[in-house]
Design an enzyme around this catalytic site. Structure first.
Site, short mmCIF file in Angstrom:
data_model
loop_
_atom_site.label_atom_id
_atom_site.label_comp_id
_atom_site.label_asym_id
_atom_site.label_seq_id
_atom_site.Cartn_x
_atom_site.Cartn_y
_atom_site.Cartn_z
N ASP A 317 0.88 -1.18 0.00
CA ASP A 317 0.00 0.00 0.00
C ASP A 317 0.91 1.22 0.00
O ASP A 317 1.79 1.34 0.85
CB ASP A 317 -0.92 0.02 1.22
CG ASP A 317 -2.06 1.03 1.07
OD1 ASP A 317 -1.76 2.20 0.77
OD2 ASP A 317 -3.21 0.64 1.26
N CYS A 445 -22.43 22.04 -19.63
CA CYS A 445 -23.19 23.30 -19.60
C CYS A 445 -24.08 23.36 -18.36
O CYS A 445 -24.37 24.44 -17.85
CB CYS A 445 -24.01 23.47 -20.87
SG CYS A 445 -25.25 22.19 -21.13
#
Length: 864
Positions: A317, A445
């Site tokens: 990790d 948009c």
């Protein structure tokens, strides 16, 4: 009353919550959907575009409307109505004909409302006689009633004999079966319906517990205890029987093998024998990830004794421990903050079991680390365990498991939901066999110009404001400072944008003092929350109509914006100024107020006092366009970037490029997003949210709950034990659980398909787990590999590729010379780094020589 009992491979939970009132039956967020049409019969059609896949409602849900312009009588919480679901895009809210025969709806929204639901429970004695089960395994649904009688019989056996039945003792098992038959009618069953084999298995293994089973039961019980305390979610109703009888051996172990030895593994040995416990100690396990799932797996592995003999547990990790990890990754403490997760997790596991052989790495698993995680590494492993939170790494590990024919235990969580996927070579499909379906996202948009949901405002604050002001602008300015001819390397649009970004930091927008940072933040407030709404009003007045449809422009999901004027007393305006000033000062290397923080009462007062006296630029309405790809007024077609170049400073200390970090509550990142999104929401009449929701949305956080992670790792460990027990593939199970409603779906993995290839007399069979390894691939000629495919597989190759690079294609003359190259020469020519000993997949596209159709083929790889 909430109780549970773990009996080795079996478990029982009972819940009696009286007349329980839940405020939220399932924890699902009820979406607000735009209303497209309403009919007098009560049918309501909603829009499911723009990132919403379904309205998410159920029959009987209460819905409320807002901003309905053609039917205002339905607006408001007091006018809520029960709905009936017709489809994913339509509901019925009852007869509306009293309001008219036709409704013209140009704008409005509908949303479900959570309401209290009362769930009655039976008391224990009554529930024993009339049991209601949460189904554990639909294929073995009859086992629930048998185990219900069996667990009652265990209590009676102990009351009669002073102890539970002895492990693998036939005499005690027969006695338990007789007791069960006598109790059957009082437990909702009949003696003739009892499965004596299952009752015998319960008797054989009922003494003591087994860690994965305790973990599963603990997850269920802990979540239901929270339900009792919070009145949130639906409790377990009322019995759940966990059944892993398929993991038991067909014949009883030797008596000496299951006898207690006074060691920590006696419970496990009582089920499968000490010989199996010794086998576990020899296994090599590679766990990828050491976060919420990884911590739970480490605990389970320690208690099972994984890697305590000649075997080993290897964990990788690359992340550090952050403060936000502490509430769900239970092996970590405050003293571990900023330390490596794998190192701390391994140390905690060793404290539980000092015999564990654990090796930790701080490396990602992927193509860039194949020289470390090489073929020899993968081949040493007995099973891979994914404890990951990103799809790319999951799919890479899945690919390695297929290449080296290794089983994969995969698990995932999402708040109260969790699941496992068990991938077994030559039996089940691999993890990536079914593509992940990404949910639709809102149009750009919508985010930039016409938001109608708070998530749109948060996304705007994160992607447009934060990334633009504090990441992209300083990155561009630093490139210019490092190379003053930087602009000449860009195309026109990119060049113009880059020049404007530099002007905002090195030219007209330069901020070299704290006061200048305050002035910058104050002007940004005016531009974003006052001038922009006013410009929209100027460009598209409230009664403006579209040219094509002759409909009102401000309709549907478009809300006529209202400016939010600056108020020095408004707490959210204060928070915006405080965070914006701090982030701008850090970007420009400016010392903050008093050399400290900007969010103290004294600092906020000073900032707001300064802000009140700032002289703002005169407002000139910008000409705005509703088109998604429209240019802004400052970057128009007649923009001349050369006019800005003279005012750009070419000597300046590098700017600080800020990457968004959700886990540090003192870095102003989430505060800036919360303030900006809240003020923007008010412009568009959107209900604001709290700081936590802002953090979850902006950080794209998949909520992790300790109950869920504990439970699902227990399921994963049971499947791992089955693999090592060499149980038939038919015994492998994967599970999907939703703890919010205590639903469990246990099922067998989908079997991998078997494909056939070639002429009947030379037919080849293969599965997706088959990989053809071509030896000495580095020194082999490309032409030799093509000849091998022709000779051994009867293939007419029409394309060979490695990644995005084409090795050879007979239709591309430019690749003809590659046939004379070795693969090593081709890799060098294309600057492809291949580690010594690596296995490189070659994509083969070919026709079967007996057919004109592209052939389905196994994976072909070069051993380099």
């Amino acid at each position: 009353l909430l109780c549970g009992s773990a009996r080795r491979v079996f478990g029982m939970i009972f819940a009696d919550f009286g007349n329980f009132v839940t405020h939220d039956k399932n924890g699902e967020e009820l979406k607000e959907c735009p209303v497209m049409m309403i009919e007098p019969n009560g049918n309501v059609m909603v829009s499911v575009d723009d990132g919403i896949m379904t309205h998410g409602l159920e029959d009987g849900d209460l819905v409320v409307f807002r901003d309905l312009d053609g039917l205002p009588q339905l607006n408001g919480f007091d006018n809520g109505r029960q709905c009936r679901v017709i489809s994913t895009t339509m509901i019925n809210v009852g007869d509306l004909s009293q309001f008219g025969s036709r409704f013209s709806i140009s704008r409005g929204f509908v949303q479900g409302v959570k309401r209290d639901i009362t769930i009655p429970f039976r008391a224990y004695a009554e529930a024993v006689a009339q049991p209601e089960f949460v189904i554990f395994d639909i294929e073995r649904i009859c086992n629930d009633l048998v185990l219900h009688v069996g667990f009652q019989a265990l209590g009676a056996f102990r009351a009669r004999h002073g102890a539970l039945p002895r492990s693998w003792n036939r005499e005690d098992a027969d006695a338990l079966i007789e007791i069960a038959k006598s109790l059957a009618s009082s437990c909702g069953s009949a003696p003739e319906n009892l499965d004596e084999k299952l009752l015998a298995q319960l008797s054989f293994t009922c003494r003591g517990g087994l860690n994965p089973i305790a973990t599963i039961l603990g997850g269920f019980i802990a979540q239901d205890a929270q339900k009792a305390a919070t009145n949130k979610f639906t409790p377990l109703h009322q019995w759940l029987y966990v059944d892993f009888s398929e993991s038991l051996p067909d014949a009883a172990p030797a008596p000496a093998d299951v006898e207690p030895r006074g060691c920590r593994y006696d419970g496990l040995a009582a089920v499968w024998g000490h010989s199996f416990r010794d086998l576990i100690a020899t296994k090599n396990v590679f766990m990828i990830g050491c976060g919420a799932l990884g911590c739970e797996y480490l605990k389970d592995f320690a208690l099972l004794g994984v890697g305590t003999g000649t075997g080993a547990l290897q964990v990788t990790d690359m992340d550090n421990i952050e403060p936000s990890n502490l509430n769900r990754q239970f092996l970590f403490r405050e003293r571990h903050i900023h330390m490596m997760k794998a190192v701390v997790g391994a140390a905690a596991a060793r404290e539980m079991n000092r015999d564990m052989n654990i090796t930790t790495f701080q490396l990602p698993v992927g193509p860039k680390t194949e020289n470390f995680f090489n073929p020899a590494f993968w081949l040493r492993q007995d099973v891979m365990v994914n404890a990951l939170d990103n799809m790319a790494a999951r799919l890479y590990v899945d690919m390695m498991c297929m290449r080296y024919r290794k089983p994969l235990i995969e698990a995932g969580t999402d708040s109260t939901k969790c699941n496992t996927a068990i991938c077994v070579p030559d039996f089940s499909i691999n993890y990536g066999f079914t593509p992940e379906v990404n949910p639709p996202v809102p149009k750009s948009c919508t985010i930039k110009n016409f938001p109608y949901h708070i998530d749109h405002c948060i996304q705007y604050a994160r992607e447009i404001l934060f990334e633009g002001y504090f990441a992209k602008d300083p990155e561009t300015a630093n490139k210019f400072l490092a190379n003053n001819t930087f602009f000449e390397t860009l195309g026109q649009n990119d060049r113009d944008s880059a020049v404007l970004a530099c002007d905002r930091l090195l030219g007209s927008g330069a901020t070299d003092t704290f006061e200048a940072c305050v002035a910058w933040a104050r002007q940004k407030f005016e531009d974003l929350f006052v001038n922009e709404p006013l410009s929209w009003q100027h460009s598209f007045p409230i009664d403006c109509k579209t040219e094509k449809e002759d409909a009102l422009f401000w309709s549907g999901t478009k809300t006529f914006p209202q400016p939010q004027y600056f108020d020095v007393e408004n707490p959210m305006h204060q928070k915006f100024m405080s965070a914006a000033v701090a982030l701008r000062a850090r970007c420009c290397g400016v010392e903050c107020f008093g050399g400290g923080r900007t969010d103290t009462p004294q600092a906020i007062q000073a900032i707001m006092t300064m802000a009140a006296g700032i002289r703002l630029r005169e407002f000139v309405p910008a000409k705005l366009s509703a088109a998604e790809d429209a240019k802004t007024s400052e970057n128009s077609a007649d923009f001349d970037y050369r006019s800005i170049l003279p005012r750009l400073a070419t000597a300046h200390a590098p700017f600080v490029e800020t990457a968004f970090e959700k886990d540090d509550d003192r870095n102003y990142h989430v505060d800036f997003l919360w303030a900006a999104s809240t003020i923007r929401a008010l412009i568009y009449k959107i209900e604001p949210t709290n700081r936590l929701k802002t953090k979850l949305v902006a950080g794209k956080i998949i909520p992790s709950v300790v109950t869920t992670t504990a439970l699902i790792t227990g399921f994963g460990c049971m499947e791992m034990l089955k693999l090592w027990l060499n149980r038939p593939h038919d015994a492998i199970r994967q599970v999907t659980v939703n703890l919010a409603i205590d639903s469990v779906m246990v099922e067998k993995p989908l079997e991998c398909p078997v494909w056939k290839y070639g002429r009947p007399e030379a037919e080849k069979k293969f599965t997706l787990w088959d990989t053809v390894i071509y030896p000495n691939g580095r020194s082999a000629l490309v032409s030799e590999f093509v000849a091998f495919l022709k000779r051994e597989w009867h293939l007419e190759v029409y394309a060979l590729t490695v990644g995005p690079q084409t090795i050879w294609n007979p239709c591309l003359p430019s690749t003809a010379n590659n046939l004379r190259l070795t693969f090593a020469q081709f890799f060098e020519l294309k600057h492809i780094e291949v580690a010594e000993g690596a296995v490189v997949e070659i994509s083969v596209n070919a026709y079967d020589e007996t057919d004109d159709e592209p052939a389905r083929l196994p994976s072909f790889c070069l051993q380099c």
